[in-house]
Scaffold this active site. Sequence first.
Site, PDB file in Angstrom:
ATOM      1  N   GLU A 133      56.920 -12.166  61.421  1.00  0.00           N
ATOM      2  CA  GLU A 133      58.058 -11.248  61.221  1.00  0.00           C
ATOM      3  C   GLU A 133      58.696 -10.943  62.574  1.00  0.00           C
ATOM      4  O   GLU A 133      57.956 -10.751  63.543  1.00  0.00           O
ATOM      5  CB  GLU A 133      57.574  -9.945  60.555  1.00  0.00           C
ATOM      6  CG  GLU A 133      57.084 -10.198  59.143  1.00  0.00           C
ATOM      7  CD  GLU A 133      56.648  -8.915  58.419  1.00  0.00           C
ATOM      8  OE1 GLU A 133      56.866  -7.812  58.952  1.00  0.00           O
ATOM      9  OE2 GLU A 133      56.095  -9.039  57.326  1.00  0.00           O
ATOM     10  N   HIS A 181      60.963  -6.769  55.192  1.00  0.00           N
ATOM     11  CA  HIS A 181      59.879  -5.768  55.281  1.00  0.00           C
ATOM     12  C   HIS A 181      60.437  -4.345  55.154  1.00  0.00           C
ATOM     13  O   HIS A 181      60.335  -3.536  56.083  1.00  0.00           O
ATOM     14  CB  HIS A 181      59.083  -5.931  56.593  1.00  0.00           C
ATOM     15  CG  HIS A 181      57.744  -5.261  56.543  1.00  0.00           C
ATOM     16  ND1 HIS A 181      56.650  -5.704  57.278  1.00  0.00           N
ATOM     17  CD2 HIS A 181      57.288  -4.189  55.850  1.00  0.00           C
ATOM     18  CE1 HIS A 181      55.620  -4.926  57.033  1.00  0.00           C
ATOM     19  NE2 HIS A 181      55.994  -3.980  56.169  1.00  0.00           N
ATOM     20  N   ARG A 184      50.997  -7.527  52.871  1.00  0.00           N
ATOM     21  CA  ARG A 184      51.147  -8.042  54.228  1.00  0.00           C
ATOM     22  C   ARG A 184      51.263  -9.558  54.134  1.00  0.00           C
ATOM     23  O   ARG A 184      50.544 -10.183  53.336  1.00  0.00           O
ATOM     24  CB  ARG A 184      49.940  -7.684  55.105  1.00  0.00           C
ATOM     25  CG  ARG A 184      49.860  -6.240  55.539  1.00  0.00           C
ATOM     26  CD  ARG A 184      50.921  -5.898  56.611  1.00  0.00           C
ATOM     27  NE  ARG A 184      50.814  -4.516  57.070  1.00  0.00           N
ATOM     28  CZ  ARG A 184      51.509  -3.491  56.579  1.00  0.00           C
ATOM     29  NH1 ARG A 184      52.350  -3.660  55.589  1.00  0.00           N
ATOM     30  NH2 ARG A 184      51.359  -2.276  57.091  1.00  0.00           N
TER      31      ARG A 184
HETATM   32  P1  NAP Z   1      45.085   1.415  48.824  1.00  0.00           P
HETATM   33  O1  NAP Z   1      45.353   2.596  47.949  1.00  0.00           O
HETATM   34  O2  NAP Z   1      43.990   1.476  49.811  1.00  0.00           O
HETATM   35  O3  NAP Z   1      44.912   0.159  47.858  1.00  0.00           O
HETATM   36  C1  NAP Z   1      44.380  -1.049  48.260  1.00  0.00           C
HETATM   37  C2  NAP Z   1      43.560  -1.591  47.088  1.00  0.00           C
HETATM   38  O4  NAP Z   1      43.122  -2.908  47.430  1.00  0.00           O
HETATM   39  C3  NAP Z   1      42.333  -0.737  46.785  1.00  0.00           C
HETATM   40  O5  NAP Z   1      42.327  -0.450  45.408  1.00  0.00           O
HETATM   41  C4  NAP Z   1      41.170  -1.632  47.192  1.00  0.00           C
HETATM   42  O6  NAP Z   1      40.032  -1.517  46.336  1.00  0.00           O
HETATM   43  C5  NAP Z   1      41.758  -3.001  47.018  1.00  0.00           C
HETATM   44  N1  NAP Z   1      41.090  -3.989  47.870  1.00  0.00           N
HETATM   45  C6  NAP Z   1      40.854  -3.917  49.193  1.00  0.00           C
HETATM   46  N2  NAP Z   1      40.266  -5.047  49.618  1.00  0.00           N
HETATM   47  C7  NAP Z   1      40.130  -5.835  48.521  1.00  0.00           C
HETATM   48  C8  NAP Z   1      39.576  -7.116  48.314  1.00  0.00           C
HETATM   49  N3  NAP Z   1      39.042  -7.835  49.335  1.00  0.00           N
HETATM   50  N4  NAP Z   1      39.602  -7.628  47.061  1.00  0.00           N
HETATM   51  C9  NAP Z   1      40.127  -6.918  46.033  1.00  0.00           C
HETATM   52  N5  NAP Z   1      40.658  -5.679  46.173  1.00  0.00           N
HETATM   53  C10 NAP Z   1      40.652  -5.160  47.405  1.00  0.00           C
HETATM   54  O7  NAP Z   1      46.397   1.054  49.672  1.00  0.00           O
HETATM   55  P2  NAP Z   1      47.925   1.240  49.245  1.00  0.00           P
HETATM   56  O8  NAP Z   1      48.413   2.555  49.695  1.00  0.00           O
HETATM   57  O9  NAP Z   1      48.075   0.848  47.832  1.00  0.00           O
HETATM   58  O10 NAP Z   1      48.588   0.130  50.202  1.00  0.00           O
HETATM   59  C11 NAP Z   1      48.229  -1.222  50.065  1.00  0.00           C
HETATM   60  C12 NAP Z   1      48.820  -2.047  51.176  1.00  0.00           C
HETATM   61  O11 NAP Z   1      50.217  -2.198  50.985  1.00  0.00           O
HETATM   62  C13 NAP Z   1      48.714  -1.446  52.578  1.00  0.00           C
HETATM   63  O12 NAP Z   1      47.466  -1.719  53.180  1.00  0.00           O
HETATM   64  C14 NAP Z   1      49.850  -2.092  53.313  1.00  0.00           C
HETATM   65  O13 NAP Z   1      49.400  -3.240  54.004  1.00  0.00           O
HETATM   66  C15 NAP Z   1      50.805  -2.514  52.228  1.00  0.00           C
HETATM   67  N6  NAP Z   1      52.089  -1.816  52.316  1.00  0.00           N
HETATM   68  C16 NAP Z   1      53.217  -2.536  52.547  1.00  0.00           C
HETATM   69  C17 NAP Z   1      54.428  -1.893  52.620  1.00  0.00           C
HETATM   70  C18 NAP Z   1      55.684  -2.667  52.858  1.00  0.00           C
HETATM   71  O14 NAP Z   1      56.551  -2.194  53.580  1.00  0.00           O
HETATM   72  N7  NAP Z   1      55.854  -3.821  52.256  1.00  0.00           N
HETATM   73  C19 NAP Z   1      54.513  -0.503  52.468  1.00  0.00           C
HETATM   74  C20 NAP Z   1      53.339   0.202  52.234  1.00  0.00           C
HETATM   75  C21 NAP Z   1      52.138  -0.460  52.161  1.00  0.00           C
HETATM   76  P3  NAP Z   1      39.191  -0.135  46.159  1.00  0.00           P
HETATM   77  O15 NAP Z   1      40.046   0.740  45.319  1.00  0.00           O
HETATM   78  O16 NAP Z   1      37.958  -0.559  45.483  1.00  0.00           O
HETATM   79  O17 NAP Z   1      38.983   0.370  47.553  1.00  0.00           O
END
Ligand code: NAP
Length: 326
Positions: free
Chosen positions: A266, A285, A237
């Site tokens: 955005e 995006h 994000r």
């Molecule tokens: P996820 O599986 O929940 O992964 C997020 C990771 O970040 C988790 O491993 C979490 O740790 C870690 N985390 C959270 N807060 C943290 C912090 N303060 N410091 C260090 N690590 C932290 O989510 P995902 O499915 O990979 O998606 C991640 C993000 O990508 C989404 O939230 C979304 O905003 C973004 N995204 C963007 C697009 C786009 O179009 N560009 C598409 C999809 C997603 P733990 O494992 O310990 O909980």
Amino acid sequence: MHKRVVAVRRLHEEHLGQLERDFHVDYFPELGESHATRFREVLREAHGLIGGKLVVTPEMLDGAPHLEAIATISVGYDNFPVGEMTRRGILLCNTPDVLTETTADTGFALIMAVARRVPELDRFVREGQWKAHIDAPHFGRDVHGKTLGLVGMGRIGAAVARRGALGFGMPILYSNASPKPELEAELGARRCSLEALLECADFVCVTVPLAAQTRHLIARDQFRRMKRSAIIVNIARGPVVDEEALVQALEEGWIAGAGLDVYETEPLPIDSPLLRLPQVVTLPHIGSATHETRIAMAQRAVDNLCLALKGERPINIVNEEACLPS
Ligand code: NAP
């Protein structure tokens, strides 16, 4: 009497059809200023809300007294007041997993595009500037064998890491809230502090969700730590990266380049200084934006909402603490 669903953007006919079999549906293919009054009216009667690019505020919830569940067509949920929804017993469902690989592809496309200067050199050819042998001013940087740092090692971070480690022989560093021993075993990934990662990585890929703790996680001090040859890629994000600091880091040569899918504002304003910098590759995006994945995301969101409104357990729940509707 049928429950009522308000659907916004990104739904195909078959998805609307599935909802209409069980619910009364009001569909907004777009939600602009001109639709605001009608949207408020239907939300007042709605039991479910589903859509992409939804932004929900506590005031909107005040105007939706019957709401039981919201299904967002996204994995990120930084645009929802989750605590407030939980307090009101409103379920929030998202669409993880089905977009993981596609978003990781986007991350890797940005890594490659910045390192090998793909858009810049494409313009060079199209503009008729290719008149002699290509020499050092147009060279890029290797990706294979370089160190890849993942800021966030969740589903998408792990999928980017797999591409790097297994496809490009890249050593993997990661900083993450919790350790991931299975990925350490699978990919030889090493967990380290954010500071150590920034100092060592050739490519830094940001995949943490946006939350209070991650807003401007990468700011001036963090850019200062990075290698001058480093490339940052943000597919999470926009506000996780301090954009003003990013521009300074690029203009003053603290880092070598950036690949961006997401921005603090955005759509990215046309006068953004990022657009003046040739070492930046910008995407609008589109992390999950393929035909296949967008259909899968919409299907998952529809399935989640149908289950929630029928009193069954949805596949994906963000706020487990919210009571399931009776
Ligand atoms: P996820 O599986 O929940 O992964 C997020 C990771 O970040 C988790 O491993 C979490 O740790 C870690 N985390 C959270 N807060 C943290 C912090 N303060 N410091 C260090 N690590 C932290 O989510 P995902 O499915 O990979 O998606 C991640 C993000 O990508 C989404 O939230 C979304 O905003 C973004 N995204 C963007 C697009 C786009 O179009 N560009 C598409 C999809 C997603 P733990 O494992 O310990 O909980």
